[in-house]
Structures are given as C-alpha cells and as structure tokens.
Write a protein that holds these residues in place. Structure first.
Motif, PDB file in Angstrom:
ATOM      1  N   GLU A 133       0.925  -1.178  -0.038  1.00  0.00           N
ATOM      2  CA  GLU A 133       0.140   0.084  -0.115  1.00  0.00           C
ATOM      3  C   GLU A 133       0.862   1.285  -0.126  1.00  0.00           C
ATOM      4  OE1 GLU A 133      -4.276  -1.513   2.312  1.00  0.00           O
ATOM      5  OE2 GLU A 133      -2.234  -1.140   3.421  1.00  0.00           O
ATOM      6  N   ASN A 134       2.068   1.475   0.825  1.00  0.00           N
ATOM      7  CA  ASN A 134       2.848   2.276   0.807  1.00  0.00           C
ATOM      8  C   ASN A 134       3.566   2.668  -0.322  1.00  0.00           C
ATOM      9  OD1 ASN A 134       3.560   4.043   3.286  1.00  0.00           O
ATOM     10  ND2 ASN A 134       3.050   2.022   4.197  1.00  0.00           N
ATOM     11  N   LEU A 135       3.732   1.425  -1.271  1.00  0.00           N
ATOM     12  CA  LEU A 135       4.496   1.739  -2.511  1.00  0.00           C
ATOM     13  C   LEU A 135       3.532   2.144  -3.581  1.00  0.00           C
ATOM     14  CD1 LEU A 135       6.579  -1.428  -2.781  1.00  0.00           C
ATOM     15  CD2 LEU A 135       7.408   0.788  -2.916  1.00  0.00           C
ATOM     16  N   MET A 194      -1.153  -5.520  -6.979  1.00  0.00           N
ATOM     17  CA  MET A 194      -0.449  -4.572  -6.162  1.00  0.00           C
ATOM     18  C   MET A 194       0.653  -5.453  -5.343  1.00  0.00           C
ATOM     19  SD  MET A 194      -3.278  -2.146  -4.410  1.00  0.00           S
ATOM     20  CE  MET A 194      -1.997  -1.482  -3.171  1.00  0.00           C
ATOM     21  N   ARG A 195       0.098  -6.682  -4.851  1.00  0.00           N
ATOM     22  CA  ARG A 195       1.236  -7.604  -4.103  1.00  0.00           C
ATOM     23  C   ARG A 195       2.583  -7.974  -5.021  1.00  0.00           C
ATOM     24  NH1 ARG A 195      -2.967 -10.962  -2.288  1.00  0.00           N
ATOM     25  NH2 ARG A 195      -3.615  -9.422  -0.491  1.00  0.00           N
ATOM     26  N   ALA A 196       1.932  -8.402  -6.442  1.00  0.00           N
ATOM     27  CA  ALA A 196       3.090  -8.777  -7.164  1.00  0.00           C
ATOM     28  C   ALA A 196       3.994  -7.602  -7.668  1.00  0.00           C
ATOM     29  CB  ALA A 196       2.433  -9.154  -8.591  1.00  0.00           C
ATOM     30  N   GLY A 197       3.386  -6.437  -7.694  1.00  0.00           N
ATOM     31  CA  GLY A 197       4.352  -5.157  -7.957  1.00  0.00           C
ATOM     32  C   GLY A 197       5.152  -4.957  -6.862  1.00  0.00           C
ATOM     33  N   ALA A 198       4.648  -5.101  -5.735  1.00  0.00           N
ATOM     34  CA  ALA A 198       5.189  -4.822  -4.492  1.00  0.00           C
ATOM     35  C   ALA A 198       6.540  -5.959  -4.265  1.00  0.00           C
ATOM     36  CB  ALA A 198       4.288  -4.873  -3.267  1.00  0.00           C
ATOM     37  N   ALA A 223      12.337  -7.142  -3.762  1.00  0.00           N
ATOM     38  CA  ALA A 223      13.291  -7.793  -4.340  1.00  0.00           C
ATOM     39  C   ALA A 223      14.389  -6.958  -4.816  1.00  0.00           C
ATOM     40  CB  ALA A 223      12.884  -9.031  -5.442  1.00  0.00           C
ATOM     41  N   GLU A 224      14.089  -5.855  -5.840  1.00  0.00           N
ATOM     42  CA  GLU A 224      15.006  -5.114  -6.495  1.00  0.00           C
ATOM     43  C   GLU A 224      15.548  -4.186  -5.402  1.00  0.00           C
ATOM     44  OE1 GLU A 224      14.760  -1.552  -9.524  1.00  0.00           O
ATOM     45  OE2 GLU A 224      13.105  -2.616  -9.190  1.00  0.00           O
ATOM     46  N   LYS A 250      14.098   2.414   2.753  1.00  0.00           N
ATOM     47  CA  LYS A 250      14.043   1.894   1.386  1.00  0.00           C
ATOM     48  C   LYS A 250      12.917   1.982   0.894  1.00  0.00           C
ATOM     49  CE  LYS A 250      18.056  -1.408   2.734  1.00  0.00           C
ATOM     50  NZ  LYS A 250      18.135  -2.523   2.871  1.00  0.00           N
ATOM     51  N   VAL A 251      11.696   1.471   1.341  1.00  0.00           N
ATOM     52  CA  VAL A 251      10.365   1.704   0.660  1.00  0.00           C
ATOM     53  C   VAL A 251      10.166   2.920   0.085  1.00  0.00           C
ATOM     54  CG1 VAL A 251       7.933   1.513   1.197  1.00  0.00           C
ATOM     55  CG2 VAL A 251       9.447  -0.408   2.340  1.00  0.00           C
ATOM     56  N   VAL A 252      10.471   3.966   0.949  1.00  0.00           N
ATOM     57  CA  VAL A 252      10.316   5.579   0.361  1.00  0.00           C
ATOM     58  C   VAL A 252      10.986   5.707  -0.819  1.00  0.00           C
ATOM     59  CG1 VAL A 252      10.468   7.927   0.940  1.00  0.00           C
ATOM     60  CG2 VAL A 252       9.685   6.099   2.824  1.00  0.00           C
TER      61      VAL A 252
END
Lengths: 343, 306, 513
Positions: free
Chosen positions: C365-367, C386-390, C395-396, C418-420
């Motif tokens: 959700e934050n991403l 969303m989950r797949a994208g996250a 990983a990246e 790192k999420v931000v």
C-alpha cells in the motif's frame, strides 16, 4: 487477539454486573428483570419488530461513523444529523402529491434524509477542512442546534406543525402521505420495516468500499497520516469532508426511517438519543463492519428490552444508557493493555 | 426591573457556572488534558448536591456532597485520561452519557415526591448592590455564587503565566516530554488538574441546582458543560477571552427569558439554540488551530525506544 | 578514586529488540568519555537508562560509588545527573529565562537566576539572552541554553546525546571546547556520538558500542582510527566506501570522486522563492537555483536556516509567498503534490514517519498509494497485482520485510527508508529527486543502499537535490554544494576544491563569498 477477547469479555462482564445492580436498585429481582428484558426483546412480534427498527437506525449511524473514522474523523453529531434528516424527510413526505408511486416517494424521502444529514455534517466538515476546527466540538454543539430546529419545526405552523385546531393540538407534523411510509417487512403485528434491509445494504456497501476499493485505501491513509497522504498527492480535504458528509448522510437516512415508521410524524425528541448509541456502536466496533452489524443488533434488542424493563419491572430505562456507557468506558480505558499486545 | 437589567441579571446568573467550570477546564487544557466530561461532572455535582441538600435539609451539606461526587467523577476521568492513557474525547463523551443515565436513574428512585430542594439564597452586598443595573446583577448573588467567582479569580492569579504553577502547567501542556526531562511531575500535575476540574465543575453544577433553580430535573445542565469547554476553545486558551466567552454565552442563555421584555418575540427554540449556535461561530471564527497547547489530548508515557 | 559512573552487565530489551546486552561502562570524574557507535547501536538507550527516561532490565549502575537506579528524570537530576538532548528539551513557547526557571522550579527567583547565569557565562563563555523566546533562537543558541540549563543544576555527571548532529563546524568546535572545560572543573562528561573526528578532538576515553554490545573500551590513546572504525562498523576503514567513511567523519579530506559528465540540460529552476513568517524574518528570503540533468546538488547548513522549508515548498507541503519553481519549463509553484509527482518530481521527505510513509499500512500500500488508479479491476482494487508489484520492488531494492503485506511499522528504519526510496525512484519519468536528510538515523548498510540509489537516479539523468546536515556526506556525494543561511542559498562551493570544508563552514556562519 487473546487480549482483545479478554478486554471485551471483561467489559461485558462489568456491564452485566452494573446492569444487575441497577435492576436490583430499581427494586426488581434478577429473575424478574431478566424476564422483563427478555420479553422486551423476543417476547412478541411487536417487541422484536421494534428492536429490528432500532437496529437499523443504529447500524446506519455506526456505519457512517466508521467511514468517517477511517479518515481520522470522530463524528459525535449523529443526533443532530438525524434531526436534520428527519426534518428534511418530513418536509418531503408531507408535501408529496397523493398519487405519487411508493417507489418514487420513498426514494425522494430517503434522498431528502441523506441530504439533510449530509448538509448538517457538511458544516462541521467545511469548518474542519477550511479552518482546522476540531470536528468533535462542532458536531457536538450542532447536535443541540439540530434538536432545537426540530422543536422549532414542530411548533411553528409556518414550518411543519400540523394545523392547530384546538388547544390540544400536539406540537408535531402532519402524518406522511401513504406512499412515503416504509413498507412493513412481515406480519402486521410487527412494526419491523424494510429499514433493516436498507441498513444491511449500507453495511455491506460500506464494507466493500472500505476494504476493496481505492477510495477505501485512500481514506485509511488519510486517517493514519494526513501529512503522508498529502505528500503522496491524495486529496486529503476532499476525502475527509466527503467521509464526514456521508456519515451525516447515513445518520440523516436513519432519521428519515424513524419518521417513515409508525406514527409517521415528526415530533419533539424523535431522535431519542439514538445518535449517541450509534456512536457507541461505532466506537465498540473499532472499524469492523461485521462488528457494527452484530453490536447494532445487540443494542437494538437491549433498547427494546430496556423499555419493557421500565414498563414491566419498574427499572428506569436510563439504566440501559448507564450499561452502554460503562461498556464503552471499559473498552476505551483498556486501550493500553491492548497496545501491549501489539508490541 | 428594566428589560436590560433583567438581561444582565440573568446573564450573570447563568454565566457564573460557566465561568467557574471553564476556569478549571482552562487550567486542565493548558496542562494538556481535555475534559469533555465537564458536562457530566456538572450534572453529577448538581444531582449529588440536590440529594445531599434534600436529605439533610442543609444546602451546605448538599454542596459538600456535590464536591465529593465531583471529585470522584473527576478521579475516574483522570484515571482514564492520564493513567490509562485512553482517548480523552471518547471517554469524556461516554462519561457524560454515564452521568446522564445514572442521575436520571437515581432521580427516578430518589425524588419520588417533589424535586425541590433547599438552596442558597441571594445575599445582597450593602452599597454595591445599590448600583443601578449592574448592582443587583453582580452583587446580589448567593454565597455559592460569590464563592465561584472568588475561586475563578484565585485560579487566574495562581495559574497566571508569571507564576511558577502557571509556568509548569504551560510547559507540561506544550511539551510533556521536555517537562519530564526538566524534572516536572507531568502526570501528577495532569491528574491534579483533572481533579481541579472536578471541583470547579461540581461547584458549577451545585450552583445550578442549589443557587439557581433550587431543584433537580433530568439533564439539568442541558449542555452547559459543553458551553464551558467551548468557551475555553473560543477564548484561545487565555483567561480574559475565556471569561468574555462565558459572559457572552451567559447573556445568550438569558436572552430566552429576557427577550419578551425587549419586545423581541422569537420562538423559544430559536432562543434556546442561540448560545450553541454562537458557540459554533465562536469556536470556528476565532480559533487559529495553532493556539491550542501542543500536547492537548496527548497522553504522556515515558517510553524511550531503542 | 571511585568512578563517577559505573555500569555492569546492563541489558535492555524493547519488545523483540535487544537494545543493550551486558554493557559495562566506567566513566571517571574529570574526563570526557566518548560513547561511540553507529545508528541503532544502542547509544541513545544507554543515555535514557542513565537519565531515568527508561528503566534497565538487568545489570546495575553506580553513581560515585552509590547504587544508582533512577526511575524518572527528576530523580536523576536530583542526584546530579544532567543531560543535553539531541533535539533539546526546551519549551519553544516560553522564553529562555522561563525555560531555565522551569528547570530550577521553586528554588530560584528571577534575580538569582540572572546572577547564576552570569557566573556560568564567565566560567564557560556561554552567553544567553534570558528575555528571548526560544522559538526564535537559532539552533546553536538553543544548544547553549540547553547546556546552561544543565549547568545551572551544578551536575556531577553531564550526558550529551549526539549534540553535534545539527550544528555547523564552528559551533561543533565551541561545543567540544565547552565539554573540555566542564570536565576540567572535575565533573564527568559522557559524549555520545558517531563522529570519530569529534572523539579525537575532545575525548579522553571511549567505549564503542555495536549492536547493543560493547565492542571495545579504554583510553583513547590506546586506539587508532582504523581500530575504532573496525570496532564501530565491523569493517576495515580501507574497505569502506569513501562516502560511508565520510559519514563517520573518519577521513580528513573528501576522497577524490570519479569525475562525471554533469553538464546536462537544465531541468529545474527556482527563482526568488520567498516564504514569510508570522514572527520574525522571512524563512525563505529569495532562493535562486538551477538544477541540471544528472547533477547532484547539495544543500548544507546549520539546521533552521530554511532548508526544511525549501523542501516543503518544492514538494508542495507549504506554498511560497513569492517566486517561481519550474520543472521542465512547467510552473509548479502552486501545483498540488499530485501534479508535481506527475511532472516527475520525487521527494524523500525529511521526517520519514510523519510524511514519508504511513507506518500502519502495508509495504504494498505504501508503494502504490499515489497510483491506486493503476490497480483497478471492475471498480475494485486489484490487490493481487499490487502484491506482485510490491514483491518485485522488495526484491529489487533488497527490502527486508516478511512480505508485501507486512505493515511498515514492522520494518526497521533503514528498510522503511528503502520503501520510500523505491517508491520515489519508480516515478516515470523521474526528472528531479529531492532527498531531505536521506540517511538520518540509518545504520551503515542502509546508508549505503540509499545513497547508491540516489547516485543511480542522477546517473539515469535526473537532477538531484540533497539536503543534509552531514557535511562530509555532501562533500563526497555532490557535484556542488550550496549553503543555506537565514533563508538564502550561499555558494556554490566545489567539493573537490582545496579548503572546501572550511569555505562551507564560513558560509554557514554567513560570511560573504
């Protein structure tokens, strides 16, 4: 989770004990009080039907509360919003032409109720978003104003009072036209109307909205962190104002269902404190709409039982209010124990 | 009595409970605790005062009962707000409902025949009460009324910005963590402030029941406590503007009785709602949100994290 | 002589986190004892235990020989322990004098206060203006007030928790000198820091913490710099990226950077940005700046000189009273944050918890909070996508989380950041990246990851503006460094020019170029 259950179990236990003490204080032995309470809930189709009607009102208000609360706003103005919804619904319901089809009349009535409540909450929403005024204090004060508006409406012939023919004419509106009355759900001896269906639909739609739509996720973000939501480009003000207006609107619909149920008139004190009880339901449910449905039903039954408690066992009905507030104080007061579990 | 004198007289009489209640609430909010329960404590005080006076036949004993009950109710609120760090607004509103339900219940059981109780009678101060218009309004109050005003003045002096108390309270309300690190007993002061609200609100309630109407009726306070809280907000957490707001709300309430004398014939409902409507306007028109004590409604716990 | 402060086997656990484990520490009167360690090593926890802000779980403390276990700061203060907090413990609404009285409560009257403050001024050279409201004071002066507040109590032990983090070089020098003077009067001083340079300038002895344990301890004379670095971060100084070494203040001069082609086309233009203040001078006093593609521009400065407000104005949290901010020729001065994002502006906000992310919501959700529109199916939210994208982003960017649905508050500070960063760098196009204090509070691994991403963004052609109080970091990272001073940007200074550090230090004090 286990701590949650403990807290809720403890709160219910305390509330039950307080209830028993109050019944005993009112001079009713536990078995007499219990019997009266039970009869008031399930004893007759009439009792159960009115419990369902109350459930509908509470569920509508608590659903609205939950939506606004998701966006970080506390709507304590249910009472006033119901009042305005009721006034608007009455204005529509008494002035529709006689031949209006029921579907049309009811739709108009409910829309009017929604608009009335939304407008009233909109005042607080506007003040909050534009001027940063805390919505708790404004919605609270607007309750008093809203209730006075009902008083005004039913006392002034220029407004909604029925024509005064004698000194005995009651200060209330004319009855709604036939088409604008909510159809009964079941047998004629039960007053239960389709309001409960309306409430159930609202609960389900709200649950979908909050859980499975982008709007719901955005509301959650705004409620958890306004600055972060703003940084990410969400329309914070619009989301907040919108959610509070919807909360008011649902309370307004609740008011409209009260008007469109027997005796089909707008009268003083028609809101009878349901606004506050709806708030309690919303707070206890803590964001879960399943809980809203369940607690509304329990409180609806309790309210109906409480009336019978006074009639049949002589225990003041105010004891129901005491029990409800004890419940909410226990749950709110136990918050640090629940936080401990989260760590 | 002229219409104007009647208005001032009623205004002062109705403003006194608001004044003393908001004086205590002002101190508490400056220390960072919001008590929506002023309303409920007032009602509790009014009920206990009426019961005490009715039982003993003495208004003073009634006052004592009111104070004890007010302190107990405030202690409950303090435990919730300060010790248990519960949501102050939610518990405050719930406490009000509890007070309303409990006093209504109690009154049903207790006042079975008649609800009038002995009360405090006005004592006209010589000379001062002879001043036209404001004389009778200000200087023909009951002992309780004078007491309320005296306590308000005392609080204003004691908790002024320049005093040690005032400084400590301001610091605790503005930044509890810093106050704690400076060695101030944050939660003790806050607890005490809520108890003070208990005293002032109970006095306000007792004034309504014992010095004003000499009776207890269901929901006697009818939102006056909320007006006291609104007065503090409208007064931007400063003493003089809060006092002005109280006087203003008092006058607005008095208008419903004095309006006919002015030749104003408005429906009662309009007059009854006017103080609340004015409170909404005052709260929203005057407040810059920044004025509020920074730590208002934020409970304090000394939890240093890793 | 018995030690001033002695900790034996002290441990402290917060939830699942072992913040301190079997820590021994001995501080003598008359010495400046440095507690060294990188972010998250447990330094602040140690201070909080000694000052009574937190209670220890095991072990014991002794103060001048007597068992010592303060339950609250008031108790520590009474026993002669005072603490200078990183973000100060002053009430901004009050004046300096009122704040000092607060510390002393009933024991002092205003006239006595003046005398005592005078005496402290003479002894330590710390001048404060009693009548000034704290809110209007620059950071350096606030710190003086904070120290005076401590000295008024005549403490036996003075703790300073990362006192230099927000100061400019000149103020740091003055502070370290004050520490020495306080120690010379026979008091014990504990200086908590992660800057090796400071330790060497002011310390007598040091204790190094790593991961909540003592990695080494003893007189400073016994340690080489290389050794201290190894104890602190567990790596050899020579192996450390120059950027990270700079963050520890472990190198004298910035390492030579690999020269990059920076003369891209102009991307962003700031002209005459002005932000007024209700009280006092303008917070932004006409800021002009041009940023080019692929260029990293740093903004240094003592905190409170308008840097934070500049970021707020550029990100849309505050609106400028005058001036223009253009991105690719489009005027964004009054644009809503969403419009800025669409125009290619990425922002890593200064206050991660407040503005950067919603800690109660999941990683996914934050991403994607700002781009939920892309995840709609039949009007509902497509959580699977969303989950797949996250999961891809996790990983990246090497984000350590239990999964895309993990609430952000379960992640460490470094992983939250790192999420931000992942979210902001995912903008397409990313034309301008603003990073405000991007490494504050992070451990060395996270610092490495975040700064690498910032450099990547520039390499991919974005203009980058970094606001930081870590001067050494800016000197190593940036192509040019501006200095914020009283709402204006001074400079630029070329980081590899000789004497760049001194030049910047002078500009921080407002010296004309």
């Amino acid at each position: 989770m286990r701590r949650d259950l403990l807290v809720y179990g403890g709160a219910v236990l305390v509330a039950v004990l307080v209830g028993l003490a109050l019944a005993a204080g009112g001079g009713a032995a536990p078995d007499v009080a219990g019997r009266a309470l039970w009869d008031g809930m399930f004893g007759s189709p009439y009792a159960f039907g009115s419990a369902l009607n109350t459930t509908a009102v509470l569920a509508l208000i608590a659903t609205g509360f939950t939506i606004a609360h998701r966006a970080g706003l506390v709507n304590v103005g249910g009472e006033g919003q119901m009042a305005l919804g009721g006034i608007a619904a009455t204005a529509v319901g008494v002035s529709l032409p006689a031949g209006t089809p029921a579907v049309l009349a009811l739709t108009a009535l409910l829309i009017a109720g929604f608009a009335g409540g939304a407008l009233w909450a909109g005042v607080a929403a506007w003040l909050r978003v534009r001027r940063g005024v805390n919505e708790v204090i404004t919605t609270l004060l607007l309750n008093f104003v809203g209730l006075c508006l009902v008083l005004l409406a039913v006392h002034e012939e220029a407004l909604l009072r029925q024509p005064v023919t004698s000194a005995d004419t009651l200060p209330q509106s004319e009855p709604l036209v036939e088409a604008a009355r909510l159809p009964l759900l079941g047998p004629p001896e039960s007053p239960a109307t389709i309001a409960i269906v309306l409430a159930a639909v609202s609960v389900i739609v709200a649950a979908l909205l909050l859980r499975h739509t982008a709007t719901g996720t955005r509301l959650t973000a705004v409620g958890m962190s306004e600055p972060a939501a703003a940084r990410l480009g969400l329309p914070v003000g619009r989301l907040q104002a919108g959610s509070l207006a919807v909360a008011g609107g649902l309370a307004g619909v609740a008011g409209a269902t009260l008007i469109a149920t027997v005796p089909y008139v707008l009268a003083e004190h028609f809101t009878s404190g349901y606004g506050f009880t709806g708030l309690v339901v919303g707070l206890l449910a803590r964001g879960s709409l399943t809980a809203v449905a369940g607690i509304s039903l329990a409180f609806g039954l309790l309210a109906s039982g409480g009336i019978n408690l006074q009639l049949a066992a002589g225990v003041p009905a105010a004891s129901v209010q005491v029990v409800q507030s004890v419940l909410i104080i226990c749950v709110a007061g136990a918050v640090i124990f629940r936080k401990g579990a989260a760590r | 009595m002229s219409a104007f004198a009647e208005l001032v007289d009623g205004g002062v009489r109705l403003a006194i409970p608001l004044l003393v209640a908001s004086a205590g609430e002002l101190v508490s909010e400056r220390a960072g605790v919001l008590n929506m329960s002023v309303e409920g404590i007032m009602l509790t005080g009014a009920f206990a005062g009426a019961v005490g006076a009715h039982t003993t036949g003495s208004a003073s004993a009634g006052l004592l009962c009111a104070l004890v009950a007010g302190l107990l109710a405030a202690a409950l609120q303090a435990v919730l707000s300060v010790t248990l760090r519960a949501d102050q607004i939610v518990t405050g509103v719930a406490a009000n409902a509890l007070a309303l339900g409990a006093t209504t219940y109690g009154a049903r059981l207790y006042f079975t025949e008649g609800r009038t109780v002995p009360g405090f009678d006005p004592v006209a101060l010589p000379l001062l009460s002879d001043i036209p218009v404001i004389g009778p309004a200000l200087f023909d109050q009951s002992v309780l009324g004078y007491g309320c005003v005296l306590l308000t003045v005392l609080l204003a002096v004691l908790f002024g910005r320049r005093t040690g108390f005032g400084l400590a309270v301001t610091a605790i309300g503005a930044d509890a963590e810093t106050a704690d690190r400076s060695g101030l007993p944050v939660n003790a002061v806050r607890f005490g402030a809520v108890l003070l609200v208990g005293v002032t609100s109970a006095l306000a309630g007792a004034h309504l029941a014992l010095a004003d109407v000499h009776a207890f009726t269901d929901n006697l306070t009818a939102g006056a406590g909320y007006l006291a809280v609104a007065a503090v907000i409208a007064g931007r957490w400063r003493a003089w503007p809060t006092l002005a707001a109280c006087a203003f709300f008092g006058l607005a309430q008095a208008l419903q009785f004095a309006a006919p004398a002015f030749g104003i014939h408005l429906p009662t409902a309009v007059l009854v709602m006017s103080p609340y409507l004015l409170a909404v306007v005052a709260v929203s028109g005057l407040v810059g949100a920044s004025r509020a004590p920074a730590g208002l409604t934020r409970p304090f716990a000394r939890e240093a994290r890793a | 002589m018995e030690p001033a402060l002695e900790l034996t086997g002290v441990g402290k656990t917060f939830g699942e986190v072992r913040a301190l484990d079997a820590v021994d520490l001995t501080v003598r009167a008359g010495e400046v004892h440095c507690v060294l360690g990188e972010n998250g090593a447990g330094k602040s926890t140690l201070c909080n235990l000694v000052f009574g802000s937190a209670a220890l779980d095991e072990g014991e403390m002794r103060l001048y020989g007597a068992p010592y276990r303060p339950r609250r700061p008031a108790e520590a203060l009474r026993l002669g322990v005072a603490m200078v907090h990183q973000h100060f413990s002053l009430v901004p609404e009050l004046t300096v004098g009122e704040n000092l009285l607060l510390a002393e409560r009933a024991r002092l009257r205003p006239p006595d206060l003046t005398g005592r403050v005078k005496a402290i001024e003479e002894e330590y050279g710390l001048a404060v203006d009693l009548a000034a409201p704290v809110a209007g004071l620059p950071v350096g002066e606030r710190q003086s007030v904070e120290i005076v507040k401590c000295l008024l109590r005549d403490p036996r032990l003075l703790l300073l928790d990362e006192p230099t983090a927000v100061l400019g070089p000149a103020e740091v020098r003055a502070l370290l000198a004050t520490c020495r003077r306080v120690a010379e009067t026979g008091r014990a001083v504990v200086l908590v820091t992660h800057k090796l340079g400071e330790v060497e300038r002011a310390g007598d002895a040091a204790t190094v913490l790593r991961g909540g344990k003592v990695a080494g301890s003893g007189p400073l004379a016994g340690f080489s710099r290389d050794e201290l670095v190894r104890l602190m971060v567990g790596r050899e100084l020579a192996d450390l990226d120059p950027l990270l070494a700079a963050g520890l203040d472990a190198t004298e001069a910035p390492a030579p950077r690999t020269p990059r082609e920076t003369a891209g086309e102009p991307v962003a233009r700031l002209r005459g940005l002005r932000l007024r203040s209700d009280h006092g001078p303008d917070v932004l006093d006409g800021v002009d700046l041009e940023l080019r593609a692929g260029e990293i521009v740093g903004v240094a400065g003592v905190e409170g000189n308008g840097q934070s407000e500049l970021v707020a104005v550029l990100s849309g949290a505050l609106s400028a009273d005058e001036g223009v901010f253009e991105l690719d020729g489009v005027d964004l001065t009054r644009a809503a944050p969403a419009v800025r994002t669409a125009a290619g502006l990425g922002v890593i906000p200064e206050d991660r918890h407040h503005e950067g992310c919603v800690t109660g919501m999941s990683v996914a959700e934050n991403l994607f909070l700002g781009r939920l529109r892309e995840f709609r199916r039949f009007g509902l939210l497509d959580r699977k996508a969303m989950r797949a994208g996250a999961a891809r982003a996790v990983a990246e960017h090497g984000i350590r989380a239990s999964g895309p649905d993990a609430p952000l508050h379960t992640l460490s500070g470094g992983n939250q950041q790192k999420v931000v960063v992942a979210r902001e760098l995912a903008l397409d196009p990313l034309r301008l990246l603003i990073a405000a204090q991007p490494t504050r509070g992070l451990d060395i691994g996270a610092v490495d990851a975040v700064l690498t991403r910032v450099r990547d963004a520039a390499a991919r052609g974005a203009a980058v503006l970094v606001v930081s109080s870590e001067l050494a970091e800016l000197l190593t990272l940036c192509d040019r460094v501006m200095v914020a001073y009283r709402g204006r940007l001074l400079g630029p200074v070329a980081p590899d020019a000789p004497g760049a550090r001194d030049e910047i230090g002078k500009l921080m004090l407002g010296a004309a170029t």
